[in-house]
Design a protein around this motif. Sequence first.
Motif, PDB file in Angstrom:
ATOM      1  N   GLU A 222      14.086  -4.286  -4.117  1.00 48.42           N
ATOM      2  CA  GLU A 222      13.184  -4.277  -4.964  1.00 48.42           C
ATOM      3  C   GLU A 222      11.698  -4.982  -4.463  1.00 48.42           C
ATOM      4  O   GLU A 222      10.693  -4.533  -4.884  1.00 48.42           O
ATOM      5  CB  GLU A 222      13.589  -5.350  -6.267  1.00 48.42           C
ATOM      6  CG  GLU A 222      14.531  -4.748  -7.205  1.00 48.42           C
ATOM      7  CD  GLU A 222      15.097  -5.763  -8.340  1.00 48.42           C
ATOM      8  OE1 GLU A 222      14.689  -6.776  -8.187  1.00 48.42           O
ATOM      9  OE2 GLU A 222      15.545  -5.230  -9.157  1.00 48.42           O
ATOM     10  N   ASP A 223      11.617  -6.083  -3.630  1.00 50.70           N
ATOM     11  CA  ASP A 223      10.736  -6.535  -3.051  1.00 50.70           C
ATOM     12  C   ASP A 223       9.981  -5.429  -2.258  1.00 50.70           C
ATOM     13  O   ASP A 223       8.815  -5.187  -1.953  1.00 50.70           O
ATOM     14  CB  ASP A 223      10.923  -7.734  -1.961  1.00 50.70           C
ATOM     15  CG  ASP A 223      11.552  -9.169  -2.849  1.00 50.70           C
ATOM     16  OD1 ASP A 223      10.991  -8.947  -4.356  1.00 50.70           O
ATOM     17  OD2 ASP A 223      12.005  -9.922  -2.624  1.00 50.70           O
ATOM     18  N   ARG A 224      10.710  -4.791  -1.649  1.00 57.25           N
ATOM     19  CA  ARG A 224      10.218  -3.683  -0.503  1.00 57.25           C
ATOM     20  C   ARG A 224       9.586  -2.600  -1.391  1.00 57.25           C
ATOM     21  O   ARG A 224       8.723  -2.115  -1.072  1.00 57.25           O
ATOM     22  CB  ARG A 224      11.487  -3.151   0.246  1.00 57.25           C
ATOM     23  CG  ARG A 224      11.004  -1.980   1.208  1.00 57.25           C
ATOM     24  CD  ARG A 224      10.107  -2.399   2.276  1.00 57.25           C
ATOM     25  NE  ARG A 224       9.757  -1.520   3.076  1.00 57.25           N
ATOM     26  CZ  ARG A 224       8.721  -1.219   4.093  1.00 57.25           C
ATOM     27  NH1 ARG A 224       7.651  -2.338   3.933  1.00 57.25           N
ATOM     28  NH2 ARG A 224       8.472  -0.102   4.523  1.00 57.25           N
ATOM     29  N   LEU A 225      10.043  -2.153  -2.460  1.00 57.30           N
ATOM     30  CA  LEU A 225       9.670  -1.119  -3.445  1.00 57.30           C
ATOM     31  C   LEU A 225       8.433  -1.688  -3.808  1.00 57.30           C
ATOM     32  O   LEU A 225       7.211  -0.790  -3.898  1.00 57.30           O
ATOM     33  CB  LEU A 225      10.625  -0.928  -4.518  1.00 57.30           C
ATOM     34  CG  LEU A 225      10.018   0.496  -5.330  1.00 57.30           C
ATOM     35  CD1 LEU A 225       9.991   1.511  -4.643  1.00 57.30           C
ATOM     36  CD2 LEU A 225      11.255   0.524  -6.553  1.00 57.30           C
ATOM     37  N   LEU A 232       0.285   1.949  -1.757  1.00 57.24           N
ATOM     38  CA  LEU A 232       0.175   3.239  -2.502  1.00 57.24           C
ATOM     39  C   LEU A 232      -1.003   3.086  -3.310  1.00 57.24           C
ATOM     40  O   LEU A 232      -1.848   3.911  -3.501  1.00 57.24           O
ATOM     41  CB  LEU A 232       1.461   3.790  -2.910  1.00 57.24           C
ATOM     42  CG  LEU A 232       2.437   4.465  -2.069  1.00 57.24           C
ATOM     43  CD1 LEU A 232       3.537   4.902  -2.966  1.00 57.24           C
ATOM     44  CD2 LEU A 232       1.717   5.419  -1.072  1.00 57.24           C
ATOM     45  N   ASP A 233      -0.957   2.112  -4.181  1.00 62.42           N
ATOM     46  CA  ASP A 233      -2.004   1.760  -5.145  1.00 62.42           C
ATOM     47  C   ASP A 233      -3.389   1.350  -4.396  1.00 62.42           C
ATOM     48  O   ASP A 233      -4.555   2.030  -4.762  1.00 62.42           O
ATOM     49  CB  ASP A 233      -1.918   0.711  -6.102  1.00 62.42           C
ATOM     50  CG  ASP A 233      -0.592   1.039  -6.981  1.00 62.42           C
ATOM     51  OD1 ASP A 233      -0.299   2.092  -7.256  1.00 62.42           O
ATOM     52  OD2 ASP A 233       0.135  -0.169  -7.564  1.00 62.42           O
ATOM     53  N   THR A 234      -3.349   0.832  -3.159  1.00 62.48           N
ATOM     54  CA  THR A 234      -4.515   0.382  -2.485  1.00 62.48           C
ATOM     55  C   THR A 234      -4.967   1.512  -1.866  1.00 62.48           C
ATOM     56  O   THR A 234      -6.431   1.844  -1.677  1.00 62.48           O
ATOM     57  CB  THR A 234      -4.381  -0.696  -1.505  1.00 62.48           C
ATOM     58  OG1 THR A 234      -3.521  -2.007  -1.998  1.00 62.48           O
ATOM     59  CG2 THR A 234      -5.410  -0.999  -0.663  1.00 62.48           C
TER      60      THR A 234
END
Length: 236
Positions: A222-225, A232-234
Amino acid sequence: MRREMLTVAVALTLLGLMLAAITLWLGFTWAPGVNPDDWKAPEAYRILFWHVPAAWASFQAFTLLFIGSGAWFLKRLEWGWKLHVVGAQLGLVFGLCVIISGPIWGTAEWGTPWDLTDVRLNTYAVLTSLSLFLVMGHQAQPDTEDTRDTFSSVGLFGFILVPITIMAIRIWQNRHPGPVIGGGEGSGLDPQILMVLLFGLFSFQILVAGQVMLRYIIVGLEDRLTEIQGKLDTRF
């Protein structure tokens, strides 16, 4: 390495569940009954073969929560935060097992599912509520250092309730039965009952080990995701 760990985690979890089911079967079919003159609902005692192992499993989960909280709060160790999350989740799972099974027995034996004057019952309910608060908070709040510090401090100070809860039936016993092992004069169990109970404790130990490993892997994924999603957002 992660794949091998996942295989072991799943295997231990399935084995623990199978042994826990066998414990319940032994408790209902092989363990002897208790003296009906001493209990209002003598057959209801059989729920202890899950209730007690689940309680000790939850105390182990709360201990993991405490260790993980301290490791993150004091040293900023990433594995500490993961352990904090795992401890909160397992504390809630096994805590609910206890909260559900206990009132079933209480309703049969006492005629009421709960006693608001009993220290053991109420401190344990607060512990389980603490785990619920942390699990919901992890999902609702952004994963920042300040958020982690806040939740870790809750995990650290909340652990104070664990020894209080364990000792409550020795110091302030009211409605909840006293310890059946090492509780002084009058305590003790039939050898067959003790054997099934110990088998149940062993079963839940395996289940806890498997669940800790499995949930630790899930938290890491979950942390990796979240990290990938942030990149990706950046970018876009």
